[in-house]
Design an enzyme around this catalytic site. Structure first.
Site, PDB file in Angstrom:
ATOM      1  N   CYS A  66      14.743  23.356  35.884  1.00 37.14           N
ATOM      2  CA  CYS A  66      14.215  25.284  36.615  1.00 37.14           C
ATOM      3  C   CYS A  66      13.555  25.278  37.706  1.00 37.14           C
ATOM      4  O   CYS A  66      12.851  24.638  37.723  1.00 37.14           O
ATOM      5  CB  CYS A  66      12.900  25.415  35.223  1.00 37.14           C
ATOM      6  SG  CYS A  66      12.781  27.845  34.967  1.00 37.14           S
ATOM      7  N   CYS A  70       6.057  26.554  37.984  1.00 39.75           N
ATOM      8  CA  CYS A  70       4.603  26.794  37.320  1.00 39.75           C
ATOM      9  C   CYS A  70       3.584  25.987  37.484  1.00 39.75           C
ATOM     10  O   CYS A  70       5.155  24.609  37.136  1.00 39.75           O
ATOM     11  CB  CYS A  70       5.045  27.297  35.754  1.00 39.75           C
ATOM     12  SG  CYS A  70       6.222  28.975  35.667  1.00 39.75           S
ATOM     13  N   CYS A  73       4.360  23.046  34.722  1.00 37.75           N
ATOM     14  CA  CYS A  73       4.975  22.532  34.127  1.00 37.75           C
ATOM     15  C   CYS A  73       6.222  21.195  34.001  1.00 37.75           C
ATOM     16  O   CYS A  73       6.465  20.707  35.439  1.00 37.75           O
ATOM     17  CB  CYS A  73       6.080  23.696  33.935  1.00 37.75           C
ATOM     18  SG  CYS A  73       7.422  23.150  32.233  1.00 37.75           S
ATOM     19  N   CYS A 110      11.510  27.732  16.777  1.00 38.46           N
ATOM     20  CA  CYS A 110      10.968  28.216  17.730  1.00 38.46           C
ATOM     21  C   CYS A 110      11.849  27.651  19.176  1.00 38.46           C
ATOM     22  O   CYS A 110      11.826  26.365  18.994  1.00 38.46           O
ATOM     23  CB  CYS A 110      10.156  28.221  18.759  1.00 38.46           C
ATOM     24  SG  CYS A 110       9.851  28.678  19.770  1.00 38.46           S
ATOM     25  N   CYS A 141      12.402  32.134  16.957  1.00 36.91           N
ATOM     26  CA  CYS A 141      11.976  32.813  17.486  1.00 36.91           C
ATOM     27  C   CYS A 141      12.380  31.997  18.950  1.00 36.91           C
ATOM     28  O   CYS A 141      13.021  30.797  18.445  1.00 36.91           O
ATOM     29  CB  CYS A 141      10.188  32.255  17.491  1.00 36.91           C
ATOM     30  SG  CYS A 141       9.463  32.368  18.877  1.00 36.91           S
ATOM     31  N   CYS A 201       5.377  36.957  21.004  1.00 41.94           N
ATOM     32  CA  CYS A 201       4.558  36.224  20.648  1.00 41.94           C
ATOM     33  C   CYS A 201       3.778  35.950  21.907  1.00 41.94           C
ATOM     34  O   CYS A 201       4.430  35.178  23.028  1.00 41.94           O
ATOM     35  CB  CYS A 201       5.177  35.020  20.339  1.00 41.94           C
ATOM     36  SG  CYS A 201       4.733  33.216  20.382  1.00 41.94           S
ATOM     37  N   ARG A 273      -2.197  31.106  17.681  1.00 40.03           N
ATOM     38  CA  ARG A 273      -1.462  29.261  17.344  1.00 40.03           C
ATOM     39  C   ARG A 273      -2.244  28.663  18.536  1.00 40.03           C
ATOM     40  O   ARG A 273      -2.872  28.260  19.114  1.00 40.03           O
ATOM     41  CB  ARG A 273      -0.528  29.486  17.484  1.00 40.03           C
ATOM     42  CG  ARG A 273       0.336  28.242  17.205  1.00 40.03           C
ATOM     43  CD  ARG A 273       2.190  27.774  17.548  1.00 40.03           C
ATOM     44  NE  ARG A 273       2.190  29.086  16.508  1.00 40.03           N
ATOM     45  CZ  ARG A 273       3.009  29.905  16.846  1.00 40.03           C
ATOM     46  NH1 ARG A 273       3.003  30.315  18.047  1.00 40.03           N
ATOM     47  NH2 ARG A 273       3.652  31.172  16.242  1.00 40.03           N
TER      48      ARG A 273
HETATM   49  N1  SAM Z   1      10.796  28.788  30.488  1.00 38.68           N
HETATM   50  C1  SAM Z   1      10.330  30.075  29.792  1.00 38.68           C
HETATM   51  C2  SAM Z   1       8.949  30.796  30.340  1.00 38.68           C
HETATM   52  O1  SAM Z   1       8.081  30.046  30.944  1.00 38.68           O
HETATM   53  O2  SAM Z   1       8.852  31.300  29.678  1.00 38.68           O
HETATM   54  C3  SAM Z   1      10.467  29.074  28.521  1.00 38.68           C
HETATM   55  C4  SAM Z   1       9.176  27.807  28.243  1.00 38.68           C
HETATM   56  S1  SAM Z   1       8.031  28.019  28.733  1.00 38.68           S
HETATM   57  C5  SAM Z   1       7.731  25.880  28.931  1.00 38.68           C
HETATM   58  C6  SAM Z   1       6.760  27.872  28.001  1.00 38.68           C
HETATM   59  C7  SAM Z   1       5.409  28.005  27.743  1.00 38.68           C
HETATM   60  O3  SAM Z   1       5.192  26.600  27.374  1.00 38.68           O
HETATM   61  C8  SAM Z   1       4.711  28.217  29.416  1.00 38.68           C
HETATM   62  O4  SAM Z   1       4.354  29.698  29.326  1.00 38.68           O
HETATM   63  C9  SAM Z   1       3.133  27.217  28.988  1.00 38.68           C
HETATM   64  O5  SAM Z   1       2.560  28.269  28.190  1.00 38.68           O
HETATM   65  C10 SAM Z   1       3.471  26.694  27.579  1.00 38.68           C
HETATM   66  N2  SAM Z   1       3.858  25.052  28.762  1.00 38.68           N
HETATM   67  C11 SAM Z   1       4.346  24.615  29.676  1.00 38.68           C
HETATM   68  N3  SAM Z   1       4.106  23.696  29.691  1.00 38.68           N
HETATM   69  C12 SAM Z   1       2.592  22.903  29.314  1.00 38.68           C
HETATM   70  C13 SAM Z   1       1.594  22.304  29.603  1.00 38.68           C
HETATM   71  N4  SAM Z   1       1.692  21.390  30.384  1.00 38.68           N
HETATM   72  N5  SAM Z   1       0.583  22.474  28.622  1.00 38.68           N
HETATM   73  C14 SAM Z   1       0.780  23.456  28.320  1.00 38.68           C
HETATM   74  N6  SAM Z   1       1.402  24.242  28.018  1.00 38.68           N
HETATM   75  C15 SAM Z   1       2.547  24.359  28.474  1.00 38.68           C
HETATM   76  C1  DTB Z   2       3.868  28.046  23.513  1.00 41.75           C
HETATM   77  O1  DTB Z   2       2.459  29.320  23.765  1.00 41.75           O
HETATM   78  N1  DTB Z   2       3.477  26.473  23.715  1.00 41.75           N
HETATM   79  C2  DTB Z   2       4.552  26.098  23.218  1.00 41.75           C
HETATM   80  C3  DTB Z   2       5.524  27.404  23.137  1.00 41.75           C
HETATM   81  N2  DTB Z   2       4.553  28.326  23.448  1.00 41.75           N
HETATM   82  C4  DTB Z   2       7.501  27.413  23.921  1.00 41.75           C
HETATM   83  C5  DTB Z   2       5.083  25.346  24.617  1.00 41.75           C
HETATM   84  C6  DTB Z   2       4.196  24.212  24.611  1.00 41.75           C
HETATM   85  C7  DTB Z   2       5.168  23.596  25.905  1.00 41.75           C
HETATM   86  C8  DTB Z   2       3.830  22.604  26.310  1.00 41.75           C
HETATM   87  C9  DTB Z   2       4.677  21.329  27.660  1.00 41.75           C
HETATM   88  C10 DTB Z   2       6.245  20.729  26.491  1.00 41.75           C
HETATM   89  O2  DTB Z   2       6.061  19.566  25.505  1.00 41.75           O
HETATM   90  O3  DTB Z   2       6.728  20.749  27.266  1.00 41.75           O
HETATM   91 FE1  SF4 Z   3       9.986  26.821  33.616  1.00 38.43          FE
HETATM   92 FE2  SF4 Z   3       8.473  26.033  33.057  1.00 38.43          FE
HETATM   93 FE3  SF4 Z   3       7.591  27.676  34.276  1.00 38.43          FE
HETATM   94 FE4  SF4 Z   3       9.515  28.225  31.925  1.00 38.43          FE
HETATM   95  S1  SF4 Z   3       6.946  27.564  32.658  1.00 38.43           S
HETATM   96  S2  SF4 Z   3       9.895  29.133  34.172  1.00 38.43           S
HETATM   97  S3  SF4 Z   3      10.645  26.980  32.592  1.00 38.43           S
HETATM   98  S4  SF4 Z   3       9.020  26.160  35.225  1.00 38.43           S
END
Ligand code: SAM
Ligand code: DTB
Ligand code: SF4
Length: 326
Positions: A66, A70, A73, A110, A141, A201, A273
């Site tokens: 990506c 973030c 992530c 989802c 979703c 959501c 959730r």
């Molecule tokens: N790229 C899209 C976005 O950013 O909306 C969709 C996928 S992103 C992984 C969805 C959500 O997962 C993020 O907004 C964040 O709230 C959650 N998330 C990602 N990595 C995480 C982590 N290490 N711990 C907790 N929540 C996480």
């Molecule tokens: C949300 O709030 N939590 C989910 C879903 N929406 C997409 C994602 C959690 C991701 C946790 C880290 C991972 O597994 O990469």
């Molecule tokens: Fe990309 Fe992860 Fe940020 Fe979603 S949360 S925009 S997958 S870096």
């Protein structure tokens, strides 16, 4: 307990909408733990069956690589997290996973993609996935990042039930965690989703080094949406090696439970959730989160890239607590 500090106020701008100030939510956070739990239970029981838990299953349909930064992530291309990138998954594989989720008892499926936002040619494939998953009798979703004009309508027409798009943290902390887009961009997408008639959501992540005031500010932003999101994921940070937040200071678990309770009290009609981070939690801590008003979980042994409790363990936990999955 003072009614003054814990009741929302009417907004002059939008009289129908009850607005919560950050100070009011901080006052909830500051309540003795058992008083806060009692308040949350009262609200929860007035709006939901307190012993029913909704289950959603997650699938990462496009993994890693990506462009965004973030700080939490595993999927950001710029961090060395050891994650293997995967292109957009073929429809057949997605449907196989959806069937398995349904057989396992999930009511919602989802699909998540590691994009800043979808290109039209990618969205076309996701639209097909939404149509087909929906026809299996599952709620749908997706979480695809930021949407451009017209994309939310296309998703709605394909039968999408929910769009997940988190605001993640307090406005004043967002820039410390993410630099490649701002929280205003996230609100823009949320507005497009809402205008298209898709359920919203939207939630955030707790445990990124934010202060209690910032946790209260995140909840205030969510609760003051008009209407609030139908579904509010409260994620506990999963510390991923290689990301800037890999060594974030540990959070007092009771503070996480308090955050759930504040979400429940301020968003009485929303599903709250208990999302990422359950694998690192004890059964007892999860039970406290349910007591605080969480009534939904991610179900299945994987979130997007990190682990989640095994389905058997979750079934056992709900059984031990006398709770039922819906
Ligand atoms: N790229 C899209 C976005 O950013 O909306 C969709 C996928 S992103 C992984 C969805 C959500 O997962 C993020 O907004 C964040 O709230 C959650 N998330 C990602 N990595 C995480 C982590 N290490 N711990 C907790 N929540 C996480
Ligand atoms: C949300 O709030 N939590 C989910 C879903 N929406 C997409 C994602 C959690 C991701 C946790 C880290 C991972 O597994 O990469
Ligand atoms: Fe990309 Fe992860 Fe940020 Fe979603 S949360 S925009 S997958 S870096």
């Amino acid at each position: 307990m003072s009614a003054v500090v814990t009741s929302p106020v009417e907004s002059a701008a939008t009289p129908a909408q009850k607005r919560w100030t950050v100070a009011q939510i901080e006052a909830l956070f500051a309540l003795p733990f058992t008083d806060l739990m009692f308040r949350a239970q009262q609200v929860h029981r007035a709006h939901f069956d307190a012993n029913a838990i909704q289950r959603s299953t997650l699938l990462s349909i496009k993994t890693g690589g990506c462009s965004e930064d973030c700080g939490y992530c595993s999927q950001a291309a710029r961090y060395n997290t050891g994650l293997e990138r995967e292109e957009l998954m073929p429809l057949g594989e997605v449907l196989q996973a959806a069937r398995t989720a349904k057989e396992g008892g999930a009511s919602r499926f989802c699909m998540g993609a590691a994009w800043r936002g979808p290109k039209q040619k990618d969205l076309d494939q996701v639209l097909e996935m939404v149509r087909e998953v929906k026809s299996l009798g599952l709620e749908t979703c997706v979480t695809l990042g930021m949407l451009k004009e017209g994309q939310a309508e296309q998703l709605k027409d394909a039968g999408l039930d929910y769009y997940n798009h988190n605001i993640d943290t307090a406005p004043e902390f967002y820039g410390a965690v993410i630099g490649t887009h701002n929280q205003g961009d996230r609100f823009d997408t949320l507005e497009k989703v809402r205008d298209a008639g898709i359920n919203v959501c939207c939630g955030g992540i707790i445990g990124m080094g934010e202060s209690r005031r910032m946790r209260a500010a995140l909840i205030a932003e969510l609760a003051n949406m008009d209407p609030p999101p139908e579904s509010v994921p409260i994620n506990h940070l999963v510390q991923v090696e290689g990301t800037p937040l890999a060594n974030a200071a540990p959070l007092d678990p009771f503070e996480f439970v308090r955050t759930i309770a504040c979400a429940r009290i301020t968003m009485p009609n929303s599903y709250v959730r208990l999302s990422a981070g359950r694998q690192q939690m004890s059964d007892e801590l999860q039970a406290l989160c349910f007591l605080a008003g969480a009534n939904s979980i991610f179900y299945g042994d994987k979130l997007l890239t990190t682990g989640n409790p095994e389905a058997d363990r979750d079934r056992g936990l709900l059984e031990r607590l006398g709770m039922k999955a819906v």
